[in-house]
Design a protein around this motif. Structure first.
Motif, PDB file in Angstrom:
ATOM      1  N   GLY A  67     -28.497   2.337  60.409  1.00 30.03           N
ATOM      2  CA  GLY A  67     -28.268   1.934  58.849  1.00 30.03           C
ATOM      3  C   GLY A  67     -26.948   1.196  58.880  1.00 30.03           C
ATOM      4  N   THR A  68     -26.587   0.993  57.531  1.00 28.99           N
ATOM      5  CA  THR A  68     -25.292   0.249  57.224  1.00 28.99           C
ATOM      6  C   THR A  68     -24.414   1.083  56.483  1.00 28.99           C
ATOM      7  OG1 THR A  68     -26.513  -1.691  57.031  1.00 28.99           O
ATOM      8  CG2 THR A  68     -24.396  -1.861  55.958  1.00 28.99           C
ATOM      9  N   VAL A  69     -23.006   1.259  56.944  1.00 31.41           N
ATOM     10  CA  VAL A  69     -21.885   1.845  56.339  1.00 31.41           C
ATOM     11  C   VAL A  69     -20.727   0.854  55.723  1.00 31.41           C
ATOM     12  CG1 VAL A  69     -20.113   3.484  56.681  1.00 31.41           C
ATOM     13  CG2 VAL A  69     -22.163   3.514  58.071  1.00 31.41           C
ATOM     14  N   LYS A  70     -20.516   0.950  54.548  1.00 36.83           N
ATOM     15  CA  LYS A  70     -19.563  -0.043  53.819  1.00 36.83           C
ATOM     16  C   LYS A  70     -18.150   0.819  53.821  1.00 36.83           C
ATOM     17  CE  LYS A  70     -22.156  -2.624  50.376  1.00 36.83           C
ATOM     18  NZ  LYS A  70     -22.038  -3.171  49.021  1.00 36.83           N
ATOM     19  N   VAL A  71     -17.360  -0.034  54.315  1.00 36.40           N
ATOM     20  CA  VAL A  71     -16.010   0.490  54.497  1.00 36.40           C
ATOM     21  C   VAL A  71     -14.927  -0.235  53.914  1.00 36.40           C
ATOM     22  CG1 VAL A  71     -14.128   1.483  56.366  1.00 36.40           C
ATOM     23  CG2 VAL A  71     -16.777   1.847  56.767  1.00 36.40           C
ATOM     24  N   SER A  72     -14.030   0.458  52.971  1.00 36.87           N
ATOM     25  CA  SER A  72     -12.950  -0.548  52.435  1.00 36.87           C
ATOM     26  C   SER A  72     -11.759  -0.392  53.227  1.00 36.87           C
ATOM     27  CB  SER A  72     -12.692  -0.002  50.966  1.00 36.87           C
ATOM     28  OG  SER A  72     -11.636  -0.605  50.323  1.00 36.87           O
ATOM     29  N   LEU A  73     -10.909  -1.326  53.648  1.00 32.67           N
ATOM     30  CA  LEU A  73      -9.809  -1.442  54.640  1.00 32.67           C
ATOM     31  C   LEU A  73      -8.613  -1.790  53.659  1.00 32.67           C
ATOM     32  CD1 LEU A  73     -10.894  -3.483  57.503  1.00 32.67           C
ATOM     33  CD2 LEU A  73     -11.257  -1.227  57.200  1.00 32.67           C
ATOM     34  N   HIS A  74      -7.510  -0.947  53.732  1.00 31.84           N
ATOM     35  CA  HIS A  74      -6.373  -0.936  52.940  1.00 31.84           C
ATOM     36  C   HIS A  74      -5.207  -0.980  53.972  1.00 31.84           C
ATOM     37  CE1 HIS A  74      -8.541   0.074  49.204  1.00 31.84           C
ATOM     38  NE2 HIS A  74      -9.326   0.435  50.025  1.00 31.84           N
ATOM     39  N   PRO A  75      -3.762  -1.146  53.651  1.00 30.51           N
ATOM     40  CA  PRO A  75      -2.729  -1.109  54.256  1.00 30.51           C
ATOM     41  C   PRO A  75      -2.790   0.333  54.834  1.00 30.51           C
ATOM     42  CG  PRO A  75      -2.076  -2.635  52.688  1.00 30.51           C
ATOM     43  CD  PRO A  75      -3.550  -1.991  52.249  1.00 30.51           C
ATOM     44  N   TYR A  76      -2.674   0.497  55.975  1.00 35.68           N
ATOM     45  CA  TYR A  76      -2.385   2.092  56.718  1.00 35.68           C
ATOM     46  C   TYR A  76      -3.690   2.954  56.168  1.00 35.68           C
ATOM     47  CZ  TYR A  76       2.276   0.072  56.642  1.00 35.68           C
ATOM     48  OH  TYR A  76       3.355  -0.614  56.771  1.00 35.68           O
ATOM     49  N   ARG A  77      -4.808   2.625  55.707  1.00 40.03           N
ATOM     50  CA  ARG A  77      -5.877   3.752  55.372  1.00 40.03           C
ATOM     51  C   ARG A  77      -7.080   2.804  55.480  1.00 40.03           C
ATOM     52  NH1 ARG A  77      -7.637   4.271  50.197  1.00 40.03           N
ATOM     53  NH2 ARG A  77      -6.278   3.018  48.533  1.00 40.03           N
ATOM     54  N   TYR A  78      -8.405   3.670  55.180  1.00 44.64           N
ATOM     55  CA  TYR A  78      -9.437   3.128  55.262  1.00 44.64           C
ATOM     56  C   TYR A  78     -10.417   4.209  54.370  1.00 44.64           C
ATOM     57  CZ  TYR A  78     -10.994   6.124  58.840  1.00 44.64           C
ATOM     58  OH  TYR A  78     -11.242   7.364  59.663  1.00 44.64           O
ATOM     59  N   GLU A  79     -11.515   3.608  53.731  1.00 40.49           N
ATOM     60  CA  GLU A  79     -12.241   4.539  52.701  1.00 40.49           C
ATOM     61  C   GLU A  79     -13.662   4.471  53.070  1.00 40.49           C
ATOM     62  OE1 GLU A  79     -13.057   5.528  48.024  1.00 40.49           O
ATOM     63  OE2 GLU A  79     -11.608   3.961  48.775  1.00 40.49           O
ATOM     64  N   ILE A  80     -14.566   5.191  53.395  1.00 34.00           N
ATOM     65  CA  ILE A  80     -15.956   5.097  53.782  1.00 34.00           C
ATOM     66  C   ILE A  80     -16.590   5.322  52.126  1.00 34.00           C
ATOM     67  CG2 ILE A  80     -17.944   6.183  54.491  1.00 34.00           C
ATOM     68  CD1 ILE A  80     -15.918   5.442  56.856  1.00 34.00           C
ATOM     69  N   LEU A  81     -17.369   3.995  51.677  1.00 31.14           N
ATOM     70  CA  LEU A  81     -17.731   3.880  50.529  1.00 31.14           C
ATOM     71  C   LEU A  81     -19.151   4.442  50.414  1.00 31.14           C
ATOM     72  CD1 LEU A  81     -16.568   0.201  49.614  1.00 31.14           C
ATOM     73  CD2 LEU A  81     -15.299   2.474  49.039  1.00 31.14           C
ATOM     74  N   GLY A  82     -19.894   4.262  51.328  1.00 33.56           N
ATOM     75  CA  GLY A  82     -21.375   4.741  50.998  1.00 33.56           C
ATOM     76  C   GLY A  82     -22.271   4.119  52.107  1.00 33.56           C
ATOM     77  N   ILE A  83     -23.554   4.667  52.327  1.00 31.36           N
ATOM     78  CA  ILE A  83     -24.387   4.188  53.412  1.00 31.36           C
ATOM     79  C   ILE A  83     -25.660   3.790  52.843  1.00 31.36           C
ATOM     80  CG2 ILE A  83     -23.291   5.995  54.944  1.00 31.36           C
ATOM     81  CD1 ILE A  83     -26.897   6.374  54.308  1.00 31.36           C
ATOM     82  N   SER A  84     -26.287   2.821  53.659  1.00 28.44           N
ATOM     83  CA  SER A  84     -27.667   2.598  53.227  1.00 28.44           C
ATOM     84  C   SER A  84     -28.599   2.703  54.457  1.00 28.44           C
ATOM     85  CB  SER A  84     -27.855   0.740  52.843  1.00 28.44           C
ATOM     86  OG  SER A  84     -26.961   0.913  51.792  1.00 28.44           O
ATOM     87  N   SER A  85     -29.688   3.375  54.314  1.00 28.10           N
ATOM     88  CA  SER A  85     -30.393   3.658  55.685  1.00 28.10           C
ATOM     89  C   SER A  85     -31.934   3.864  55.180  1.00 28.10           C
ATOM     90  CB  SER A  85     -30.095   4.668  56.390  1.00 28.10           C
ATOM     91  OG  SER A  85     -30.747   5.065  57.637  1.00 28.10           O
ATOM     92  N   ASP A  86     -32.890   3.285  55.902  1.00 27.66           N
ATOM     93  CA  ASP A  86     -34.345   3.667  55.821  1.00 27.66           C
ATOM     94  C   ASP A  86     -34.401   5.205  55.997  1.00 27.66           C
ATOM     95  OD1 ASP A  86     -34.769   1.064  55.056  1.00 27.66           O
ATOM     96  OD2 ASP A  86     -35.514   0.416  56.925  1.00 27.66           O
ATOM     97  N   ASN A  87     -33.555   5.789  56.679  1.00 25.90           N
ATOM     98  CA  ASN A  87     -33.991   7.189  57.290  1.00 25.90           C
ATOM     99  C   ASN A  87     -32.990   8.121  56.339  1.00 25.90           C
ATOM    100  OD1 ASN A  87     -35.528   6.151  59.438  1.00 25.90           O
ATOM    101  ND2 ASN A  87     -33.621   5.856  60.500  1.00 25.90           N
ATOM    102  N   ASP A  88     -32.364   7.696  55.439  1.00 26.16           N
ATOM    103  CA  ASP A  88     -31.710   8.443  54.353  1.00 26.16           C
ATOM    104  C   ASP A  88     -32.643   9.509  53.635  1.00 26.16           C
ATOM    105  OD1 ASP A  88     -29.924   9.457  52.683  1.00 26.16           O
ATOM    106  OD2 ASP A  88     -29.633   7.574  51.490  1.00 26.16           O
ATOM    107  N   LEU A  89     -32.042  11.167  54.100  1.00 22.21           N
ATOM    108  CA  LEU A  89     -32.862  11.983  53.693  1.00 22.21           C
ATOM    109  C   LEU A  89     -32.628  12.265  52.238  1.00 22.21           C
ATOM    110  CD1 LEU A  89     -32.322  14.454  56.810  1.00 22.21           C
ATOM    111  CD2 LEU A  89     -34.281  12.983  56.144  1.00 22.21           C
ATOM    112  N   MET A  90     -31.573  11.669  51.549  1.00 23.48           N
ATOM    113  CA  MET A  90     -31.271  11.868  50.049  1.00 23.48           C
ATOM    114  C   MET A  90     -32.480  11.135  49.177  1.00 23.48           C
ATOM    115  SD  MET A  90     -26.998  11.805  49.391  1.00 23.48           S
ATOM    116  CE  MET A  90     -27.649  11.845  47.511  1.00 23.48           C
ATOM    117  N   GLN A  91     -33.219  10.251  49.774  1.00 19.26           N
ATOM    118  CA  GLN A  91     -34.286   9.470  49.299  1.00 19.26           C
ATOM    119  C   GLN A  91     -35.649  10.236  49.252  1.00 19.26           C
ATOM    120  OE1 GLN A  91     -34.482   5.746  51.735  1.00 19.26           O
ATOM    121  NE2 GLN A  91     -32.666   5.025  50.862  1.00 19.26           N
TER     122      GLN A  91
END
Length: 399
Positions: free
Chosen positions: A335-359
């Motif tokens: 699947g795809t994971v969205k990551v936000s890059l910032h000075p000195y840090r990063y943040e995991i924003l969310g995922i998209s996957s056909d195998n996502d058990l939350m679906q």
């Protein structure tokens, strides 16, 4: 042709291994064959300079072995599958490298029919164990020579010895010892030898180049990173691409405090933009695509895998067993994971996957149940409480 016995020396081009070339050749009268195992830390120009230096010191031959792809296939991908961070912090950058390098050096020694095998480790760190252990398993008939460890030489003594044989190169004494590879860069010395001082900003090899922020999409296929920013690429290229992106924001800096193999505490700085982002993005994707018990047992075995690798036990057959388990769990980790890059840090924003058990159609957490009734939950909760109530009744626990 020389009648001297052959020694294969793991060579980096630094002062310690350069001393080893001169000592093994001139003091022990051995035919020295140097080998550098590239695991992602050298430029082409640097590799050429290392070869020139080895030959100028008297090496009979020098060989560079490009181990980057095998390093990824044999070790790094399992560190990703297992989300391995030593003491929840360090991605085992040097630990993994040294094992890969030691194996390649041992294999090379076999092809040369060497009489000895050597490395330039001191007696104070982990690397001596990693090299020795691998050599003892792979080339048990070869005596291991370790001039630096055995003689306990100071830097000044090494320089003077080399001058005595006409070698007067510019051995610049750096304040920090920096080791760069595909899976991160370590920074040791000065402040890391204390328990309270932080590394200053200029000690880090990568400096902040970007401000603001940007979002990057990471594409995983069965646990492996195969795309960055919408571009498909092989995992090694993906690691390098992400590391370049993250390092521009000075992401991945930290200091690891750990227990060495020889029993003392050690402290080292490291920067590992790509490893840290990849492992945490991969972990987030797994939370969506694996079951509770898959996640639980992966955590346990990943911890063991990292510990065994850190201590040089990579060749133990149990490591192949753990790898087989971890690889089997990755079938749905795509699947795809969205990551936000910032000075000195990063943040995991969310995922998209056909195998996502939350679906699942079973329900939305905290909102709506669709596959069970309130009466089902009442009965389930009553049964679940039985053992606790049994214990309380036997021990008259009324609290």
């Amino acid at each position: 042709m020389s009648n001297s016995k052959k020694v294969v020396l793991a060579y980096s081009g630094g002062l310690d291994t350069s001393y080893c070339v001169a000592y093994l050749k001139n003091e022990l009268n051995l035919e020295v064959h140097t080998v550098l195992v590239e695991t992602g830390g050298f430029t082409e120009e640097e590799l050429n300079e290392v070869e020139e230096k080895a030959l100028s010191l008297g090496a009979a031959s020098h060989k560079t072995i490009d181990e980057v792809d095998d390093f990824y296939q044999q070790i790094i991908r399992y560190l990703v599958y297992g989300n391995v961070l030593k003491n929840h912090t360090y991605p085992l950058s040097v630990s993994a490298e040294r094992v890969s390098q030691a194996i390649a050096v041992a294999e090379y020694a076999k092809t040369l029919n060497a009489d000895y095998i050597a490395h330039g480790s001191t007696g104070a760190g982990n690397d001596q164990i990693r090299f020795d252990l691998v050599f003892n398993v792979m080339v048990p008939d070869l005596e291991i020579l370790t001039p630096i460890r055995d003689q306990q030489l100071s830097r000044e003594e090494e320089v003077e010895f080399l001058k005595g044989y006409g070698v007067d190169l510019d051995w610049e004494e750096a304040q920090y010892s920096v080791n760069k590879g595909l899976w991160g860069t370590t920074v040791g010395g000065a402040e890391t030898l204390t328990s309270h001082l932080p590394l200053p900003n200029d000690a880090w090899p990568s400096q902040l180049e970007k401000n603001g922020s940007e979002i990057v999409e990471l594409e995983f296929d069965e646990g492996e990173l195969v795309g960055v920013g919408g571009r498909n690429m092989d995992p090694v290229e993906a690691i390098r691409t992400l590391d370049e992106l993250g390092s521009a924001y000075a992401i991945g800096r930290d200091v690891h405090v750990g227990d060495t193999i020889i029993g003392i505490k050690g402290r080292v700085g490291f920067e590992a933009a790509a490893p840290l982002i990849i492992i945490n993005a991969h972990r987030q994707l797994e939370k969506h695509t694996l079951t509770k018990w898959q996640l639980y047992w992966k955590d346990q075995l990943g911890e063991w895998y990292g510990q065994m690798l850190h201590e040089g036990q990579f060749l133990d057959p149990v490591m192949r067993n753990i790898e087989a388990f971890m690889e089997d769990t990755q079938e749905t980790v795509s699947g795809t994971v969205k990551v936000s890059l910032h000075p000195y840090r990063y943040e995991i924003l969310g995922i998209s996957s056909d195998n996502d058990l939350m679906q699942s159609s079973f329900g939305d957490y905290g909102e709506m149940n669709k596959a069970w009734s309130g009466e089902d939950v009442k009965g389930f909760s009553k049964i679940l409480s039985n053992q606790i109530n049994l214990h309380r009744s036997v021990h008259n626990d009324q609290s």
